[in-house]
Design a protein around this motif. Structure first.
Motif, PDB file in Angstrom:
ATOM      1  N   ASN A 196       0.862  -1.178   0.000  1.00  0.00           N
ATOM      2  CA  ASN A 196       0.000   0.000   0.000  1.00  0.00           C
ATOM      3  C   ASN A 196       0.902   1.232   0.000  1.00  0.00           C
ATOM      4  OD1 ASN A 196      -1.807   2.111   0.541  1.00  0.00           O
ATOM      5  ND2 ASN A 196      -3.133   0.785   1.763  1.00  0.00           N
ATOM      6  N   LEU A 197       0.960   1.926  -1.120  1.00  0.00           N
ATOM      7  CA  LEU A 197       1.943   2.997  -1.286  1.00  0.00           C
ATOM      8  C   LEU A 197       1.674   4.231  -0.424  1.00  0.00           C
ATOM      9  CD1 LEU A 197       2.556   2.907  -5.151  1.00  0.00           C
ATOM     10  CD2 LEU A 197       3.894   1.845  -3.333  1.00  0.00           C
ATOM     11  N   ASP A 198       0.387   4.542  -0.191  1.00  0.00           N
ATOM     12  CA  ASP A 198       0.114   5.782   0.538  1.00  0.00           C
ATOM     13  C   ASP A 198      -0.142   5.572   2.028  1.00  0.00           C
ATOM     14  OD1 ASP A 198      -2.441   4.751   0.644  1.00  0.00           O
ATOM     15  OD2 ASP A 198      -3.308   6.180  -0.768  1.00  0.00           O
ATOM     16  N   GLY A 199      -0.214   4.312   2.469  1.00  0.00           N
ATOM     17  CA  GLY A 199      -0.376   4.046   3.892  1.00  0.00           C
ATOM     18  C   GLY A 199      -1.772   4.267   4.422  1.00  0.00           C
ATOM     19  N   ASP A 200      -2.733   4.570   3.557  1.00  0.00           N
ATOM     20  CA  ASP A 200      -4.122   4.759   3.983  1.00  0.00           C
ATOM     21  C   ASP A 200      -4.641   3.470   4.607  1.00  0.00           C
ATOM     22  OD1 ASP A 200      -7.064   4.965   3.888  1.00  0.00           O
ATOM     23  OD2 ASP A 200      -6.690   6.808   2.765  1.00  0.00           O
ATOM     24  N   ARG A 201      -5.445   3.582   5.669  1.00  0.00           N
ATOM     25  CA  ARG A 201      -5.955   2.392   6.354  1.00  0.00           C
ATOM     26  C   ARG A 201      -6.975   1.641   5.506  1.00  0.00           C
ATOM     27  NH1 ARG A 201      -7.606   3.264  12.486  1.00  0.00           N
ATOM     28  NH2 ARG A 201      -7.744   0.990  12.245  1.00  0.00           N
ATOM     29  N   THR A 202      -7.661   2.353   4.597  1.00  0.00           N
ATOM     30  CA  THR A 202      -8.572   1.674   3.680  1.00  0.00           C
ATOM     31  C   THR A 202      -7.742   0.841   2.712  1.00  0.00           C
ATOM     32  OG1 THR A 202     -10.151   3.496   3.796  1.00  0.00           O
ATOM     33  CG2 THR A 202     -10.374   1.965   1.938  1.00  0.00           C
ATOM     34  N   PRO A 203      -8.019  -0.461   2.611  1.00  0.00           N
ATOM     35  CA  PRO A 203      -7.182  -1.305   1.743  1.00  0.00           C
ATOM     36  C   PRO A 203      -7.173  -0.835   0.296  1.00  0.00           C
ATOM     37  CG  PRO A 203      -8.582  -2.653   3.159  1.00  0.00           C
ATOM     38  CD  PRO A 203      -9.053  -1.238   3.314  1.00  0.00           C
ATOM     39  N   ALA A 204      -5.995  -0.831  -0.303  1.00  0.00           N
ATOM     40  CA  ALA A 204      -5.902  -0.606  -1.740  1.00  0.00           C
ATOM     41  C   ALA A 204      -6.298  -1.901  -2.438  1.00  0.00           C
ATOM     42  CB  ALA A 204      -4.476  -0.199  -2.114  1.00  0.00           C
ATOM     43  N   SER A 205      -6.579  -1.832  -3.732  1.00  0.00           N
ATOM     44  CA  SER A 205      -7.002  -3.051  -4.414  1.00  0.00           C
ATOM     45  C   SER A 205      -6.610  -3.018  -5.876  1.00  0.00           C
ATOM     46  CB  SER A 205      -8.514  -3.241  -4.301  1.00  0.00           C
ATOM     47  OG  SER A 205      -9.195  -2.141  -4.887  1.00  0.00           O
ATOM     48  N   SER A 206      -6.266  -4.180  -6.381  1.00  0.00           N
ATOM     49  CA  SER A 206      -6.022  -4.336  -7.809  1.00  0.00           C
ATOM     50  C   SER A 206      -7.221  -5.040  -8.425  1.00  0.00           C
ATOM     51  CB  SER A 206      -4.762  -5.176  -8.047  1.00  0.00           C
ATOM     52  OG  SER A 206      -4.976  -6.512  -7.628  1.00  0.00           O
ATOM     53  N   THR A 207      -7.265  -5.076  -9.723  1.00  0.00           N
ATOM     54  CA  THR A 207      -8.316  -5.815 -10.408  1.00  0.00           C
ATOM     55  C   THR A 207      -8.124  -7.314 -10.232  1.00  0.00           C
ATOM     56  OG1 THR A 207      -8.434  -4.082 -12.093  1.00  0.00           O
ATOM     57  CG2 THR A 207      -9.385  -6.217 -12.665  1.00  0.00           C
ATOM     58  N   PHE A 208      -6.880  -7.759 -10.263  1.00  0.00           N
ATOM     59  CA  PHE A 208      -6.575  -9.166 -10.485  1.00  0.00           C
ATOM     60  C   PHE A 208      -6.839 -10.080  -9.304  1.00  0.00           C
ATOM     61  CE2 PHE A 208      -3.268  -6.163 -11.990  1.00  0.00           C
ATOM     62  CZ  PHE A 208      -3.792  -5.963 -13.262  1.00  0.00           C
ATOM     63  N   VAL A 209      -6.405  -9.680  -8.122  1.00  0.00           N
ATOM     64  CA  VAL A 209      -6.427 -10.612  -6.990  1.00  0.00           C
ATOM     65  C   VAL A 209      -7.849 -10.933  -6.509  1.00  0.00           C
ATOM     66  CG1 VAL A 209      -5.571 -11.079  -4.663  1.00  0.00           C
ATOM     67  CG2 VAL A 209      -4.097  -9.936  -6.328  1.00  0.00           C
ATOM     68  N   PRO A 210      -8.720  -9.940  -6.280  1.00  0.00           N
ATOM     69  CA  PRO A 210     -10.080 -10.298  -5.843  1.00  0.00           C
ATOM     70  C   PRO A 210     -10.825 -11.171  -6.850  1.00  0.00           C
ATOM     71  CG  PRO A 210      -9.654  -7.967  -5.464  1.00  0.00           C
ATOM     72  CD  PRO A 210      -8.528  -8.475  -6.303  1.00  0.00           C
ATOM     73  N   LEU A 211     -10.728 -10.815  -8.132  1.00  0.00           N
ATOM     74  CA  LEU A 211     -11.434 -11.599  -9.145  1.00  0.00           C
ATOM     75  C   LEU A 211     -10.875 -13.014  -9.234  1.00  0.00           C
ATOM     76  CD1 LEU A 211     -11.920  -9.005 -12.039  1.00  0.00           C
ATOM     77  CD2 LEU A 211     -13.422  -9.539 -10.128  1.00  0.00           C
ATOM     78  N   SER A 212      -9.559 -13.138  -9.183  1.00  0.00           N
ATOM     79  CA  SER A 212      -8.939 -14.468  -9.239  1.00  0.00           C
ATOM     80  C   SER A 212      -9.325 -15.302  -8.026  1.00  0.00           C
ATOM     81  CB  SER A 212      -7.422 -14.336  -9.325  1.00  0.00           C
ATOM     82  OG  SER A 212      -7.033 -13.670 -10.507  1.00  0.00           O
ATOM     83  N   ALA A 213      -9.373 -14.669  -6.862  1.00  0.00           N
ATOM     84  CA  ALA A 213      -9.780 -15.388  -5.650  1.00  0.00           C
ATOM     85  C   ALA A 213     -11.212 -15.885  -5.781  1.00  0.00           C
ATOM     86  CB  ALA A 213      -9.639 -14.485  -4.429  1.00  0.00           C
TER      87      ALA A 213
END
Length: 229
Positions: A196-213
């Motif tokens: 997480n580049l900005d350190g925000d507590r809200t999780p960052a997300s990519s397209t790939f991992v949630p859909l693949s999961a």
């Protein structure tokens, strides 16, 4: 044989395709993971799906949630999911549960109506309650662990929660379940270190991992229903 599923039937066989048509799966959470689970199950020919979510579709969901499009922003996620799944298979049976699943609302859903439960919830209290109740009713359940702050879908795997590592959510769930005397649970998780580049507590997300999961979970559900080893 419904022509929509003729290609699948060539892999599974007509008898197994009929088993999928008669199967009932309950999906908790319709976000990136849960939405992909529902779509993959519907495209596999699962005949009945229960949809559990209280949220509405937000523009920030578009990068990873199949139900999120310009036309569905502001819709209840259950409504958006129902609309999409009926466009895939107009014969599918769908039940909507517009609620936040927590100990105080859990009795509003009869888990015993379903053959299989998918936990794609991101709230620890809700996950523990759902897993505990599914185990008590002896209903098969698979749970998604953390997919936020991750990029590498190839690092996802199916495992018993007792065998997981790295994933912070899996660590918490494993401990909480152990305190309740539950030592085994099938999960999909990733060994990728969170990013997480900005350190925000809200999780960052990519397209790939949630859909693949989500697709990985749906694959496991279908294999278990058909008893494919």
């Amino acid at each position: 044989m419904d022509e929509r599923f003729s290609r699948s039937a060539r892999i599974f066989g007509n008898e197994n395709q009929e088993k999928l048509k008669n199967a009932k799966v309950l999906v908790f959470g319709l976000g990136g993971v849960g939405g992909a689970v529902c779509e993959a199950l519907a495209r596999s020919g699962i005949g009945e799906i229960g949809l559990v979510d209280k949220d509405i579709v937000d523009i920030t969901n578009i990068n990873r949630q199949l139900i999120a499009t310009e036309s569905t922003i502001g819709m209840k996620k259950t409504d958006a999911a129902k609309k999409r799944l009926l466009e895939i298979n107009p014969n599918i049976k769908l039940a909507k549960y517009d609620l936040f699943y927590l100990p105080e609302t859990a009795d509003k859903i009869d888990l015993t109506k379903y053959d299989y439960i998918v936990d794609a919830i991101d709230n620890v209290t809700a996950k523990i309650e759902l897993i505990k109740r599914a185990k008590e009713e002896n209903i098969k359940i698979i749970s998604s662990m953390g997919t936020g702050n991750k990029i590498h879908s190839e690092m996802l795997e199916i495992a018993d929660i007792s065998k997981t590592s790295v994933c912070p959510l899996a660590r918490v769930i494993r401990r909480e379940l152990r305190n309740k005397g539950i030592n085994h649970l099938t999960v999909v998780y990733s060994k990728e270190e969170p990013q997480n580049l900005d350190g925000d507590r809200t999780p960052a997300s990519s397209t790939f991992v949630p859909l693949s999961a989500g697709v990985l979970i749906a694959s496991k559900v279908v294999q278990d229903i058909l008893d494919i080893k």
